[in-house]
Write an enzyme that holds these catalytic residues in place. Structure first.
Site, PDB file in Angstrom:
ATOM      1  N   HIS A   1     -10.752   1.273   7.330  1.00  0.00           N
ATOM      2  CA  HIS A   1     -11.835   1.278   8.365  1.00  0.00           C
ATOM      3  C   HIS A   1     -11.983   0.005   8.979  1.00  0.00           C
ATOM      4  O   HIS A   1     -12.257   0.189  10.485  1.00  0.00           O
ATOM      5  CB  HIS A   1     -13.239   1.279   7.582  1.00  0.00           C
ATOM      6  CG  HIS A   1     -13.223   2.436   6.647  1.00  0.00           C
ATOM      7  ND1 HIS A   1     -14.497   2.705   5.912  1.00  0.00           N
ATOM      8  CD2 HIS A   1     -12.683   3.490   6.580  1.00  0.00           C
ATOM      9  CE1 HIS A   1     -14.420   3.808   5.339  1.00  0.00           C
ATOM     10  NE2 HIS A   1     -13.210   4.351   5.656  1.00  0.00           N
TER      11      HIS A   1
ATOM     12  N   HIS B   1      -4.149 -25.643  -2.534  1.00  0.00           N
ATOM     13  CA  HIS B   1      -3.892 -26.061  -3.648  1.00  0.00           C
ATOM     14  C   HIS B   1      -4.476 -25.072  -4.743  1.00  0.00           C
ATOM     15  O   HIS B   1      -4.108 -25.369  -5.928  1.00  0.00           O
ATOM     16  CB  HIS B   1      -4.432 -27.411  -3.940  1.00  0.00           C
ATOM     17  CG  HIS B   1      -5.867 -27.768  -3.577  1.00  0.00           C
ATOM     18  ND1 HIS B   1      -6.343 -27.894  -2.301  1.00  0.00           N
ATOM     19  CD2 HIS B   1      -6.929 -27.280  -4.420  1.00  0.00           C
ATOM     20  CE1 HIS B   1      -7.711 -28.155  -2.097  1.00  0.00           C
ATOM     21  NE2 HIS B   1      -8.080 -27.649  -3.183  1.00  0.00           N
TER      22      HIS B   1
ATOM     23  N   ARG C   1     -13.204   7.363  14.405  1.00  0.00           N
ATOM     24  CA  ARG C   1     -14.659   6.925  14.423  1.00  0.00           C
ATOM     25  C   ARG C   1     -14.410   5.067  14.305  1.00  0.00           C
ATOM     26  O   ARG C   1     -15.219   4.522  14.926  1.00  0.00           O
ATOM     27  CB  ARG C   1     -15.465   7.441  13.911  1.00  0.00           C
ATOM     28  CG  ARG C   1     -15.576   7.124  12.382  1.00  0.00           C
ATOM     29  CD  ARG C   1     -16.814   7.802  11.537  1.00  0.00           C
ATOM     30  NE  ARG C   1     -16.716   7.335  10.154  1.00  0.00           N
ATOM     31  CZ  ARG C   1     -16.188   7.726   9.079  1.00  0.00           C
ATOM     32  NH1 ARG C   1     -15.248   8.706   9.323  1.00  0.00           N
ATOM     33  NH2 ARG C   1     -16.455   7.185   8.198  1.00  0.00           N
TER      34      ARG C   1
END
Length: 143
Positions: A98, A9, A132
């Site tokens: 990331h 809501h 990475r």
């Protein structure tokens, strides 16, 4: 792109603006949210969006509640869902770059509708950087 959206809501006006933006961009929308301001339970909608992601019925998800926290916590209970609570477009960008977030959680009581649309645009147009970060993302899920 197919996008699942759910809100409680606190978010009908946000959802309306976001859906309008997404449809103008040619995206297909799955709407699980409420269109009224009458009190409802955010988990009901957060689970539906997360399930769409989990079963690959949608590419990305958008969830909206007052703080963004509860609905993000709900979505993150689902395997392979990475819901990120975002309050700026920079955080939305990093969530994709990331963390490979696949659901953006928007705190309706702490952002403007304009900010929310900008965050969604950034979220949708930012790719996962990989590298990475991929190893880290792979460690998030419980096996």
């Amino acid at each position: 792109m197919k996008i699942s959206i759910g809100n409680d809501h606190a978010g009908p006006n946000y959802k309306k603006a976001i859906v309008q933006f997404l449809e103008e961009q040619g995206h297909e929308i799955i709407n699980h949210g409420t269109d009224t301001f009458e009190s409802v339970d955010y988990p009901d909608f957060g689970h539906e969006v997360a399930y769409d992601i989990q079963i690959k019925n949608a590419d990305l998800g958008i969830v909206i509640c007052g703080s963004g926290n509860g609905i993000a916590m709900t979505a993150n209970k689902h395997q392979d869902v990475r819901a990120a609570l975002c309050w700026t477009k920079e955080i939305a960008e990093l969530a994709r770059l990331h963390n490979d977030a696949n659901v953006i959680s928007i705190p309706a009581r702490f952002t403007s509708i304009e900010q929310a649309v900008q965050m969604v645009e950034t979220f949708l147009t930012t790719p996962f950087e990989g590298g990475r970060h991929a190893n880290r993302v792979n460690k998030i899920a419980c096996q």
